[in-house]
Write an enzyme that holds these catalytic residues in place. Sequence first.
Site, PDB file in Angstrom:
ATOM      1  N   GLU A  66       5.770  -0.043 -10.126  1.00  0.00           N
ATOM      2  CA  GLU A  66       4.368   0.876 -10.335  1.00  0.00           C
ATOM      3  C   GLU A  66       4.147   1.785 -11.548  1.00  0.00           C
ATOM      4  O   GLU A  66       2.914   1.835 -12.192  1.00  0.00           O
ATOM      5  CB  GLU A  66       4.618   1.841  -9.113  1.00  0.00           C
TER       6      GLU A  66
ATOM      7  N   HIS B 266      -1.449   1.922  -5.115  1.00  0.00           N
ATOM      8  CA  HIS B 266      -1.033   1.750  -3.692  1.00  0.00           C
ATOM      9  C   HIS B 266       0.101   0.669  -3.594  1.00  0.00           C
ATOM     10  O   HIS B 266       0.179  -0.194  -4.400  1.00  0.00           O
ATOM     11  CB  HIS B 266      -2.350   1.222  -3.082  1.00  0.00           C
TER      12      HIS B 266
ATOM     13  N   SER C 290      -0.567  -2.284  -6.180  1.00  0.00           N
ATOM     14  CA  SER C 290      -2.102  -2.365  -6.829  1.00  0.00           C
ATOM     15  C   SER C 290      -2.572  -1.159  -7.321  1.00  0.00           C
ATOM     16  O   SER C 290      -2.601   0.074  -6.640  1.00  0.00           O
ATOM     17  CB  SER C 290      -2.880  -2.940  -5.818  1.00  0.00           C
TER      18      SER C 290
ATOM     19  N   SER D 297       6.773  10.793  -9.495  1.00  0.00           N
ATOM     20  CA  SER D 297       7.140   9.844 -10.512  1.00  0.00           C
ATOM     21  C   SER D 297       6.148   9.131 -11.079  1.00  0.00           C
ATOM     22  O   SER D 297       6.297   8.698 -12.416  1.00  0.00           O
ATOM     23  CB  SER D 297       8.334   9.089  -9.967  1.00  0.00           C
ATOM     24  N   ASN D 298       5.117   8.669 -10.471  1.00  0.00           N
ATOM     25  CA  ASN D 298       3.933   7.909 -11.132  1.00  0.00           C
ATOM     26  C   ASN D 298       3.281   8.753 -12.011  1.00  0.00           C
ATOM     27  O   ASN D 298       2.927   8.426 -13.184  1.00  0.00           O
ATOM     28  CB  ASN D 298       3.013   7.442 -10.080  1.00  0.00           C
TER      29      ASN D 298
ATOM     30  N   MET E 106      -1.790  12.207  -0.995  1.00  0.00           N
ATOM     31  CA  MET E 106      -1.611  11.494   0.332  1.00  0.00           C
ATOM     32  C   MET E 106      -2.674  12.032   1.449  1.00  0.00           C
ATOM     33  O   MET E 106      -2.544  11.910   2.467  1.00  0.00           O
ATOM     34  CB  MET E 106      -0.040  11.857   0.867  1.00  0.00           C
ATOM     35  N   ARG E 107      -3.770  12.876   0.672  1.00  0.00           N
ATOM     36  CA  ARG E 107      -4.707  13.064   1.575  1.00  0.00           C
ATOM     37  C   ARG E 107      -5.920  12.501   1.195  1.00  0.00           C
ATOM     38  O   ARG E 107      -6.319  12.048   0.259  1.00  0.00           O
ATOM     39  CB  ARG E 107      -4.899  14.654   1.070  1.00  0.00           C
TER      40      ARG E 107
ATOM     41  N   ASP F 156      -8.395   2.543   0.566  1.00  0.00           N
ATOM     42  CA  ASP F 156      -7.502   1.242  -0.166  1.00  0.00           C
ATOM     43  C   ASP F 156      -8.535   0.032  -0.374  1.00  0.00           C
ATOM     44  O   ASP F 156      -7.813  -0.776  -0.460  1.00  0.00           O
ATOM     45  CB  ASP F 156      -6.247   1.233   0.329  1.00  0.00           C
TER      46      ASP F 156
ATOM     47  N   LEU G 123      -9.766  11.798   0.788  1.00  0.00           N
ATOM     48  CA  LEU G 123     -10.631  12.593   0.017  1.00  0.00           C
ATOM     49  C   LEU G 123     -12.053  12.205   0.901  1.00  0.00           C
ATOM     50  O   LEU G 123     -12.408  11.120   1.321  1.00  0.00           O
ATOM     51  CB  LEU G 123     -11.054  11.801  -1.558  1.00  0.00           C
TER      52      LEU G 123
HETATM   53  C1  GAR Z   1       4.094   5.660  -4.800  1.00  0.00           C
HETATM   54  O1  GAR Z   1       4.997   4.772  -4.260  1.00  0.00           O
HETATM   55  C2  GAR Z   1       2.496   5.467  -4.215  1.00  0.00           C
HETATM   56  O2  GAR Z   1       2.363   4.198  -4.615  1.00  0.00           O
HETATM   57  C3  GAR Z   1       2.365   5.962  -2.839  1.00  0.00           C
HETATM   58  O3  GAR Z   1       3.178   7.085  -2.680  1.00  0.00           O
HETATM   59  C4  GAR Z   1       4.355   7.066  -3.703  1.00  0.00           C
HETATM   60  C5  GAR Z   1       4.402   8.297  -4.691  1.00  0.00           C
HETATM   61  O4  GAR Z   1       5.578   8.206  -5.444  1.00  0.00           O
HETATM   62  N1  GAR Z   1       1.093   6.167  -2.657  1.00  0.00           N
HETATM   63  C6  GAR Z   1       0.434   6.001  -1.544  1.00  0.00           C
HETATM   64  O5  GAR Z   1       1.494   5.371  -0.473  1.00  0.00           O
HETATM   65  C7  GAR Z   1      -0.995   6.262  -1.409  1.00  0.00           C
HETATM   66  N2  GAR Z   1      -1.322   5.479  -0.362  1.00  0.00           N
HETATM   67  P1  GAR Z   1       5.508   9.412  -6.624  1.00  0.00           P
HETATM   68  O6  GAR Z   1       4.906  10.915  -5.994  1.00  0.00           O
HETATM   69  O7  GAR Z   1       6.921   9.415  -6.991  1.00  0.00           O
HETATM   70  O8  GAR Z   1       4.440   8.877  -7.661  1.00  0.00           O
END
Ligand code: GAR
Length: 190
Positions: free
Chosen positions: A176, A111, A138, A19-20, A92-93, A147, A95
């Site tokens: 976000e 984050h 953030s 979604s981001n 979510m991996r 992070d 780097l």
């Molecule tokens: C979001 O809330 C993002 O901030 C978080 O995962 C979600 C992804 O949603 N990211 C982390 O936790 C990174 N450590 P999305 O796939 O709908 O953008």
Amino acid sequence: MPSQHQVKKVGILISGRGSNMMALVEAAGDAYEVVMVASDKPDAPGLAWAHEHGIPTFALSPKGIGKPAHEAAMTAALREAGAEILALAGYMRLLSDEFVADWRGRIVNIHPSLLPKYKGLDTHARAIEARDAEAGCSVHIVTEELDGGEVLGQARVPILPDDDAETLAARVLAEEHRLYATVLADFAAR
Ligand code: GAR
């Protein structure tokens, strides 16, 4: 009149819903364009959306080939697409230090906490558990420290008495989407 600034080419890395990533694609314009969406999860729902919207995609799981080969292939595809900046959007991996060094100062991440609070996972549950009055998100530069890089922007929301991790996550997620597009545009222009 020729444009005074260059439109920066951005590659977005996702692992899931995206979604981001969608918010960044929809906000692209004078400051940046999205040249590739890459995922370590070939079945990430966000990949199909990107493909439907005409954005080149790259999908490769590190399973079986290992992190170095996976990252090398990802870097090659992103360079081939012309990416100058990488935006992590629910990637979510972790780097590797080598990957971060390759793209030094040119990777940003969103984050779901008010860094430096709650690095890592389960940020919303931890903020509720700590009885914080507010939570948020953030956007920061990615360094070797999880992070831990320079924070470029934050957005805040209240934590309400009835919140659970899910309701709080939804309130933060809306912020976000707004924050990431604004901060990425500023970052691309600097
Ligand atoms: C979001 O809330 C993002 O901030 C978080 O995962 C979600 C992804 O949603 N990211 C982390 O936790 C990174 N450590 P999305 O796939 O709908 O953008």
